[in-house]
Design a protein around this motif. Structure first.
Motif, PDB file in Angstrom:
ATOM      1  N   TYR A  66       0.849  -1.187   0.000  1.00  0.00           N
ATOM      2  CA  TYR A  66       0.000   0.000   0.000  1.00  0.00           C
ATOM      3  C   TYR A  66       0.887   1.241   0.000  1.00  0.00           C
ATOM      4  O   TYR A  66       1.884   1.298   0.708  1.00  0.00           O
ATOM      5  CB  TYR A  66      -0.919   0.038   1.231  1.00  0.00           C
ATOM      6  N   ILE A  67       0.489   2.228  -0.775  1.00  0.00           N
ATOM      7  CA  ILE A  67       1.200   3.500  -0.835  1.00  0.00           C
ATOM      8  C   ILE A  67       0.221   4.593  -0.458  1.00  0.00           C
ATOM      9  O   ILE A  67      -0.869   4.693  -1.037  1.00  0.00           O
ATOM     10  CB  ILE A  67       1.768   3.757  -2.246  1.00  0.00           C
ATOM     11  N   VAL A  68       0.591   5.391   0.525  1.00  0.00           N
ATOM     12  CA  VAL A  68      -0.246   6.501   0.982  1.00  0.00           C
ATOM     13  C   VAL A  68       0.389   7.786   0.476  1.00  0.00           C
ATOM     14  O   VAL A  68       1.582   8.027   0.666  1.00  0.00           O
ATOM     15  CB  VAL A  68      -0.353   6.527   2.521  1.00  0.00           C
ATOM     16  N   GLY A  69      -0.425   8.594  -0.180  1.00  0.00           N
ATOM     17  CA  GLY A  69       0.028   9.894  -0.655  1.00  0.00           C
ATOM     18  C   GLY A  69      -0.736  10.972   0.074  1.00  0.00           C
ATOM     19  O   GLY A  69      -1.961  10.938   0.127  1.00  0.00           O
ATOM     20  N   ASP A  70      -0.022  11.924   0.663  1.00  0.00           N
ATOM     21  CA  ASP A  70      -0.697  13.032   1.355  1.00  0.00           C
ATOM     22  C   ASP A  70      -0.109  14.349   0.871  1.00  0.00           C
ATOM     23  O   ASP A  70       1.060  14.442   0.524  1.00  0.00           O
ATOM     24  CB  ASP A  70      -0.572  12.896   2.873  1.00  0.00           C
ATOM     25  N   TRP A  71      -0.975  15.356   0.835  1.00  0.00           N
ATOM     26  CA  TRP A  71      -0.595  16.675   0.364  1.00  0.00           C
ATOM     27  C   TRP A  71      -0.397  17.611   1.555  1.00  0.00           C
ATOM     28  O   TRP A  71      -1.242  17.709   2.430  1.00  0.00           O
ATOM     29  CB  TRP A  71      -1.677  17.259  -0.538  1.00  0.00           C
ATOM     30  N   GLY A  72       0.738  18.280   1.575  1.00  0.00           N
ATOM     31  CA  GLY A  72       1.006  19.292   2.582  1.00  0.00           C
ATOM     32  C   GLY A  72       1.864  20.383   1.967  1.00  0.00           C
ATOM     33  O   GLY A  72       2.891  20.092   1.338  1.00  0.00           O
ATOM     34  N   TYR A  73       1.433  21.624   2.103  1.00  0.00           N
ATOM     35  CA  TYR A  73       2.159  22.762   1.537  1.00  0.00           C
ATOM     36  C   TYR A  73       2.388  22.577   0.032  1.00  0.00           C
ATOM     37  O   TYR A  73       3.476  22.820  -0.484  1.00  0.00           O
ATOM     38  CB  TYR A  73       3.495  22.984   2.267  1.00  0.00           C
ATOM     39  N   GLU A  74       1.347  22.095  -0.656  1.00  0.00           N
ATOM     40  CA  GLU A  74       1.340  21.875  -2.097  1.00  0.00           C
ATOM     41  C   GLU A  74       2.415  20.891  -2.556  1.00  0.00           C
ATOM     42  O   GLU A  74       2.873  20.937  -3.687  1.00  0.00           O
ATOM     43  CB  GLU A  74       1.470  23.207  -2.839  1.00  0.00           C
ATOM     44  N   THR A  79       4.340   7.421   1.016  1.00  0.00           N
ATOM     45  CA  THR A  79       4.856   6.546   2.064  1.00  0.00           C
ATOM     46  C   THR A  79       4.307   5.143   1.836  1.00  0.00           C
ATOM     47  O   THR A  79       3.140   4.985   1.506  1.00  0.00           O
ATOM     48  CB  THR A  79       4.408   7.049   3.462  1.00  0.00           C
ATOM     49  N   GLY A  80       5.150   4.140   2.027  1.00  0.00           N
ATOM     50  CA  GLY A  80       4.748   2.770   1.767  1.00  0.00           C
ATOM     51  C   GLY A  80       4.436   1.989   3.031  1.00  0.00           C
ATOM     52  O   GLY A  80       5.012   2.238   4.090  1.00  0.00           O
ATOM     53  N   PHE A  81       3.507   1.015   2.897  1.00  0.00           N
ATOM     54  CA  PHE A  81       3.100   0.150   4.008  1.00  0.00           C
ATOM     55  C   PHE A  81       2.965  -1.281   3.500  1.00  0.00           C
ATOM     56  O   PHE A  81       2.589  -1.502   2.349  1.00  0.00           O
ATOM     57  CB  PHE A  81       1.770   0.625   4.606  1.00  0.00           C
ATOM     58  N   TYR A  82       3.266  -2.237   4.380  1.00  0.00           N
ATOM     59  CA  TYR A  82       3.240  -3.655   4.018  1.00  0.00           C
ATOM     60  C   TYR A  82       1.945  -4.323   4.463  1.00  0.00           C
ATOM     61  O   TYR A  82       1.355  -3.952   5.476  1.00  0.00           O
ATOM     62  CB  TYR A  82       4.394  -4.410   4.684  1.00  0.00           C
TER      63      TYR A  82
END
Length: 181
Positions: A66-74, A79-82
């Motif tokens: 799983y890959i989580v993408g988050d937006w901060g300050y454009e 980040t990856g998770f198993y």
């Protein structure tokens, strides 16, 4: 180094990375990145942008389930998770830690998305050679065959030279006729 020069370096790097990964949407929830299949599991506040995901993607992320993408300050952060079945699984980077990551490490209320990697590419394990106890751990350079043993060198002298605050080296030079220690 001033800010303008740093920004120039960042822009150059983005131009170099632009053509590395190619994004293709197959349907609303599925897409491919360089022929590798992914599925959009969750999207909060319309966070997913395939082109931006492709720009920020790195090969190291292909080992995660799983890959989580988050937006901060454009800026997009990935980040990856198993998954539990992955041999590289550890609780800190497991699927169960995604919610904690979103609450603790992301900006409050930020837009984010979660992508499932359909075919994980595990990195190859490099085997380390066993160290044999046959010799010293430090290998010495072999001296030339025509040089006499250290004890019998009467025509050379060693001098310690400091190269830095805590660094030094030894220089061995031929002794001139008439020189003594």
């Amino acid at each position: 180094m001033n800010r303008a020069k740093i920004q120039d370096y960042i822009d150059q790097r983005e131009e170099q990375r632009a053509d590395l990964y190619h994004y293709e949407a197959t349907d609303e929830k599925h897409f491919q990145l360089n022929g590798h299949a992914y599925e959009l599991v969750k999207e909060y506040r319309h966070a997913f942008d395939g082109e931006e995901f492709a720009k920020r993607f790195s090969n190291i992320l292909s080992k995660y389930d799983y890959i989580v993408g988050d937006w901060g300050y454009e800026q997009l952060r990935l980040t990856g998770f198993y998954d539990r079945q992955n041999p590289l699984y550890n609780p800190e980077h497991g699927v169960e830690a995604i919610e904690d990551f979103l609450y603790e490490d992301c900006n409050f209320g930020c837009a984010y998305f979660i992508v499932h990697n359909d075919s994980v590419h595990l990195p190859r394990q490099h085997r380390r050679r066993k160290r044999h106890s046959r010799g010293p751990a430090i290998k010495e350079r072999r001296r030339k065959a025509n040089q006499p043993d250290v004890k019998h060198r009467r025509n050379q002298h060693a001098k310690r030279v400091r190269t830095g605050k805590h660094q030094q080296k030894f220089v061995i030079r031929s002794r001139k006729q008439g020189d003594k220690d």
